[in-house]
Design an enzyme around this catalytic site. Sequence first.
Site, PDB file in Angstrom:
ATOM      1  N   PHE A 158      -9.078  31.861   7.061  1.00 50.73           N
ATOM      2  CA  PHE A 158      -9.690  32.637   5.992  1.00 50.73           C
ATOM      3  C   PHE A 158      -8.679  33.625   5.408  1.00 50.73           C
ATOM      4  O   PHE A 158      -7.946  34.286   6.146  1.00 50.73           O
ATOM      5  CB  PHE A 158     -10.857  33.478   6.519  1.00 50.73           C
ATOM      6  CG  PHE A 158     -11.982  32.704   7.133  1.00 50.73           C
ATOM      7  CD1 PHE A 158     -13.071  32.295   6.378  1.00 50.73           C
ATOM      8  CD2 PHE A 158     -11.973  32.411   8.497  1.00 50.73           C
ATOM      9  CE1 PHE A 158     -14.133  31.607   6.955  1.00 50.73           C
ATOM     10  CE2 PHE A 158     -13.027  31.725   9.088  1.00 50.73           C
ATOM     11  CZ  PHE A 158     -14.106  31.312   8.312  1.00 50.73           C
ATOM     12  N   ASP A 159      -8.692  33.759   4.094  1.00 50.68           N
ATOM     13  CA  ASP A 159      -8.065  34.907   3.452  1.00 50.68           C
ATOM     14  C   ASP A 159      -8.934  36.129   3.740  1.00 50.68           C
ATOM     15  O   ASP A 159     -10.085  36.003   4.177  1.00 50.68           O
ATOM     16  CB  ASP A 159      -7.951  34.642   1.950  1.00 50.68           C
ATOM     17  CG  ASP A 159      -7.308  35.787   1.200  1.00 50.68           C
ATOM     18  OD1 ASP A 159      -6.426  36.452   1.758  1.00 50.68           O
ATOM     19  OD2 ASP A 159      -7.721  36.028   0.043  1.00 50.68           O
ATOM     20  N   GLY A 160      -8.400  37.311   3.462  1.00 47.71           N
ATOM     21  CA  GLY A 160      -9.139  38.529   3.748  1.00 47.71           C
ATOM     22  C   GLY A 160      -9.911  39.069   2.558  1.00 47.71           C
ATOM     23  O   GLY A 160     -11.110  38.852   2.426  1.00 47.71           O
TER      24      GLY A 160
ATOM     25  N   ASP B 178      -9.433  33.217  -2.245  1.00 48.13           N
ATOM     26  CA  ASP B 178     -10.048  33.521  -3.538  1.00 48.13           C
ATOM     27  C   ASP B 178      -9.108  33.344  -4.713  1.00 48.13           C
ATOM     28  O   ASP B 178      -9.537  33.436  -5.863  1.00 48.13           O
ATOM     29  CB  ASP B 178     -10.578  34.965  -3.543  1.00 48.13           C
ATOM     30  CG  ASP B 178      -9.453  35.990  -3.533  1.00 48.13           C
ATOM     31  OD1 ASP B 178      -9.410  36.840  -4.449  1.00 48.13           O
ATOM     32  OD2 ASP B 178      -8.620  35.945  -2.618  1.00 48.13           O
TER      33      ASP B 178
ATOM     34  N   SER C 154      -3.591  39.312  -2.667  1.00 50.64           N
ATOM     35  CA  SER C 154      -4.807  38.982  -1.919  1.00 50.64           C
ATOM     36  C   SER C 154      -4.667  39.457  -0.503  1.00 50.64           C
ATOM     37  O   SER C 154      -3.587  39.436   0.037  1.00 50.64           O
ATOM     38  CB  SER C 154      -5.041  37.481  -1.928  1.00 50.64           C
ATOM     39  OG  SER C 154      -6.152  37.160  -1.145  1.00 50.64           O
TER      40      SER C 154
END
Length: 305
Positions: A162-164, A275, A305
């Site tokens: 996952f990105d944050g 995102d 990001s």
Amino acid sequence: MPVSLQDQLVVAISSRALFDFEEENRLFENTDPASYLRLQRERLDVPAAPGVAFSLVKKLLAFNTEEQQRVEVVLLSRNDPVSGMRAFRSAKAHGLHSIQRGVFTQGRDPFGYLRPLGAQLFLSANADDVTQALQLGYPAAHVFTDSMRASGSHPQEVRIAFDGDAVLFSDESERVFQAEGLAAFQKHEQEKAAQPLPEGPFKPLLAALHSLQQIEVPGMRIRTALVTARSAPAHERALNTLMDWKIDVDEAMFLGGLAKGEFLREFEPDFFFDDQTSHVRNAASHVPSGHVRSGIAHHKPPIHS
């Protein structure tokens, strides 16, 4: 007593995210629906090849046992019912026997059915459906169907990255960066290091995976990773937030703007969520990837990001 999906991890997925229907989709886009439907009928007994999210789905379903159903995967698609029949037959041919539910809307918006399903994840090759699902509050990602397929190196371990910001966390900090730049972002995060970030759209999925991790299922494990462009000192607020949620991740990569793709290639996830289109495109050349169309980066040129 009615059947209930409560207490299960419910994944709603489109046919094109689960299977490789790209040839059929090109016919649909370039000719007419009748030709597409005719081809699907001709291929009813021809199993479609696995798609981008196939590995993720197959491994999650392995957490089900004869005694307990922990994961429910539902086909949720703009496809017509006949094409849905082929999707079900393809699932059976590939050993995904527990996929038994599906909704096929023949072009009508399908995302409204996420509510009665209680879905904790929606994966679709239709970007607009993903946007609408996110606006309704459901974790959702636009699957890049040209993504590299998952590695087969870890058959007994579900790996999800996952990105944050704007994925696990809200885009609060990203907004500071976009408006005022990196120095202001770092200062903002240092000052608020002990203040948890608000939840992002994928926090419920991470929480559901964390709960699944606590269950002992012979031969299956879950491994999660946070892969973010944050770097020290902004890393502290991200980690403090996870601790406040009482959720652990197995790996954390604070890359300070380095391209994520090669790091993800080493982690070998079954899926990666981000995102920003540029990050997803870079990652997709290495691993299965999806675009979380939320937050300020979805409305402005991607920077951070």
